[in-house]
Enzyme design. Structure first.
Site, PDB file in Angstrom:
ATOM      1  CG  PHE A 421      -0.646   0.033   2.527  1.00 14.99           C
ATOM      2  CD1 PHE A 421      -1.612  -0.119   3.505  1.00 14.99           C
ATOM      3  CD2 PHE A 421       0.664   0.234   2.938  1.00 14.99           C
ATOM      4  CE1 PHE A 421      -1.285  -0.066   4.850  1.00 14.99           C
ATOM      5  CE2 PHE A 421       1.002   0.292   4.271  1.00 14.99           C
ATOM      6  CZ  PHE A 421       0.024   0.142   5.223  1.00 14.99           C
ATOM      7  CD  GLU A 422       0.932   5.440   2.878  1.00 17.12           C
ATOM      8  OE1 GLU A 422       1.999   6.054   2.719  1.00 17.12           O
ATOM      9  OE2 GLU A 422       0.315   5.411   3.945  1.00 17.12           O
ATOM     10  N   GLY A 423       1.542   2.678  -2.654  1.00 21.54           N
ATOM     11  CA  GLY A 423       2.429   2.440  -3.784  1.00 21.54           C
ATOM     12  C   GLY A 423       3.218   1.172  -3.593  1.00 21.54           C
TER      13      GLY A 423
END
Length: 667
Positions: A421-423
């Site tokens: 997550f968050e990339g």
């Protein structure tokens, strides 16, 4: 669903490019590093907070630690929930407004102090750090601080600081890293006073308990409306919003992550953040500093792993001596110690640079997130191996047998999401690679455009020659070849010389790749990934050396220990870097890709025979959704009473709390 935007690869790339920050108004250490310039002056001497900020942070962190000592992470793990009283205690301490300015009711502390707070609460249970970071790093406060109007800040930031939990809603059932396909819409109303929001959002961390959310939705282009993906602040108690389910995961057992449906939800136009079409740019800018929350939790994991590894490896005796003195285990302890030191160095350096505001840290923050999430996972895996069977056993089972309840296997489960997550790590490598080659793309122009014809490419080649005529000679020689360079760093000077030489080699390798593949370079994701990973290791080495020198200047004893840690880390990192350099042009990327395509075509389907797939027939790969009112039960709830107030109706007195109909409040 069937109405998601149908876009081409070109459309998706164009949206991603339009959402980037295109200007470099401030210097960037890592941008220069990828260009072959080791500008040590940008990070050395190590930036420090002012005394007042440090004193306020220390006072808060002392109180936070005292409170965290009263919390029991096993309760969260066992019950799959963060107890309401835990959240209330955090709110009372001001934890939901750590970075919110004092003028809006927050604590107004630094990025570094915020990271330290996440480390503390995350060491109780990772879900606590996610609760705070999803709220402050990517939820309502950060986008408002960056792009909100004074009126929006005054309306919403005090509520956020009090404990109005917020969330960031971007992902949809069939839209992840490619937002060009976003299906959620925000249609302007006929009177122009609001937008009608419709859509379904997936993996809404904090969404189940949120009072406010930032929602990304597509505004249709029309007369008076530039349209595009836009950001809106939405009250979750608005009619038409349903929290349809709370998701469960491999780890992070206490997070409130769900599915949120919007049906004919009216959002006042004053709740639009920035302009129409600026939503993704605001989101990406928010993440520049927001991503530093993950390195903070990863650093906390490294510190805890080091403590457990040290204590266990002294206590456990095999073959006549503590297991930590056997070389096979000792090497793992050394890796954990050295890497944890470097993770903290990267975290603090990035945070301090963000607090100072002198440098553009978009690449540094992205590299910190990418590198720390990968290294923390390796550390957790090594801890499991050091602990042996006890590492695989749950803390509850260990306690039931009368042994120390060490949740090592939980650490592996909780950390795994950080690479997604968050990339995801793969997306982060592409994001950093795009920024790393930005100067080349500006110089080369149409040479890097896959759709440019030969005439345009020829003109671009002439333009690029001027840039490369000045730039390439700078990569031939540098301070890294001079034995006396960086001598103020003593035993670490050799590593700084290596960084300088490797930065030039990295820049040359990037140029060779561009010359070889030109417009096809964007498809060479293995090559680009290795380029980025080399840059990440060089950044970590730089941070470790600068931090060790700062510590040496402050304390001879601590500085000597820090020098040892930094030295061993740099030696380990250099081995990884050399392997990555070797793999740039000597690899199996092409044959791997062909094999993968054949696999996708079913050529090796026979290899799958002999097993049973228990997921077969349980549902589609990707859930479909249709617009309309929800038919599901609303499972949304609140940890804390609502902070939303509005004037009382005529005849009433003062103000009243707005009712939150349809929600399971715990007021």
């Amino acid at each position: 669903m069937g109405n998601e935007a149908q876009v081409t690869e070109k459309d998706a790339r164009a949206l991603a490019e339009a959402s980037r920050e295109t200007d470099w108004k401030k210097p960037s250490f890592c941008k220069e590093l990828f260009l072959g310039r080791f500008d040590l002056d940008l990070i050395h001497p190590h930036p420090r907070p002012d005394r007042e900020s440090q004193a306020r942070a220390d006072e808060f962190l002392t109180r936070l630690r005292e409170y965290c000592d009263t919390l029991d992470g096993s309760v969260i793990e066992r019950e799959d929930r963060i107890p309401d009283e835990y959240v209330k205690g955090l709110a009372d301490l001001g934890c939901f407004g750590i970075k919110i300015p004092v003028e809006y009711g927050g604590l107004g502390l630094t990025t570094v102090a915020y990271g330290r707070a996440l480390m503390l609460v995350g060491s109780v249970h990772a879900s606590l750090s996610v609760l705070l970071s999803a709220h402050q790093s990517i939820g309502v406060p950060e986008p408002l601080k960056l792009a909100g109007t004074p009126e929006q800040k005054q309306e919403f930031l005090p509520r956020c600081a009090k404990g109005a939990i917020t969330a960031f809603l971007l992902t949809e059932p069939d839209v992840g890293s490619d937002p060009a396909r976003m299906a959620s819409t925000a249609v302007p109303t006929a009177d122009g006073e609001a937008y009608q929001l419709d859509g379904v959002k997936l993996w809404t961390t904090n969404g189940v308990v949120a009072e406010l959310v930032v929602v990304m939705a597509r505004v249709p282009k029309s007369e008076g409306h530039r349209g595009g993906i836009s950001a809106f602040i939405v009250e979750v108690d608005s009619p038409g919003i349903t929290i349809e389910r709370r998701n469960t995961f491999m780890g992070l057992r206490g997070i409130e992550n769900g599915v949120t449906r919007f049906h004919n939800v009216l959002v006042p136009k004053r709740n639009l953040v920035g302009r129409e079409g600026d939503g993704l740019k605001i989101a990406l800018t928010t993440l520049n500093a927001g991503r530093l929350s993950i390195p903070a939790t990863c650093t906390a994991a490294g510190k805890w792993s080091l403590k457990i590894a040290r204590e266990w490896s002294n206590a456990r005796v095999q073959w006549g001596q503590p297991v930590g003195k056997h070389a096979a285990v000792a090497s793992k302890i050394a890796f954990i110690a050295a890497t944890t030191y470097a993770m903290e160095a990267v975290l603090d350096l990035s945070g301090q640079m963000n607090d100072e505001g002198r440098n553009d840290i978009r690449i540094e923050a992205a590299l910190a997130k990418l590198w720390a999430s990968e290294m923390a996972s390796l550390i957790a895996d090594e801890l499991i191996q050091i602990r042996g069977g006890r590492g695989y056993e749950t803390a509850a089972s260990l306690a039931a047998r009368g042994e120390r309840a060490v949740p090592a296997e939980q650490l592996v489960r909780d950390l795994r999401i950080n690479r997604i997550f968050e990339g995801s790590s793969e997306i982060m490598r592409l994001l950093v690679a795009r920024e790393a080659v930005d100067a080349h793309l500006k110089a080369a122009g149409d040479l890097a455009d896959p759709e440019a014809d030969l005439k345009r490419k020829a003109r671009a080649a002439g333009k690029a020659s001027g840039f490369y005529a000045k730039w390439l000679p700078q990569l031939v020689a540098g301070k890294g070849q001079l034995p006396a360079s960086f001598r103020e760093f003593g035993a670490l000077s050799k590593h700084l010389r290596y960084i300088e030489r490797s930065a030039r080699k990295l820049a040359r390798s990037t140029f060779y790749g561009m010359a070889r593949w030109q417009a096809g370079l964007e498809k060479r994701q293995g090559f680009l990934g290795r380029i980025v990973d080399i840059g990440a290791e060089l950044f970590a080495m730089s941070a470790a050396c600068v931090r060790a020198e700062m510590q040496r200047a402050e304390s001879a004893a601590e500085g000597a220990a820090a020098y040892d840690l930094a030295d061993v880390f740099c030696r380990q990192a250099r081995l990884r870097i050399e392997k990555l350099f070797d793999g740039l042009f000597t690899n199996t990327d092409d044959v791997d890709y062909r094999l993968a395509l054949d696999t996708l075509d079913g050529r090796y389907e026979w290899l799958e025979a002999g097993v049973i797939d228990p997921s077969e027939g349980t549902g589609p790969w990707i859930t479909t959704w249709q617009p309309g009112a929800s038919t599901a039960e609303n499972v949304g709830r609140r940890y804390l009473p609502s902070t939303r107030e509005e004037p009382a109706k005529k005849g009433g007195g003062g103000t009243r709390k707005r009712a939150t109909a349809g929600r399971k409040d715990t007021e």
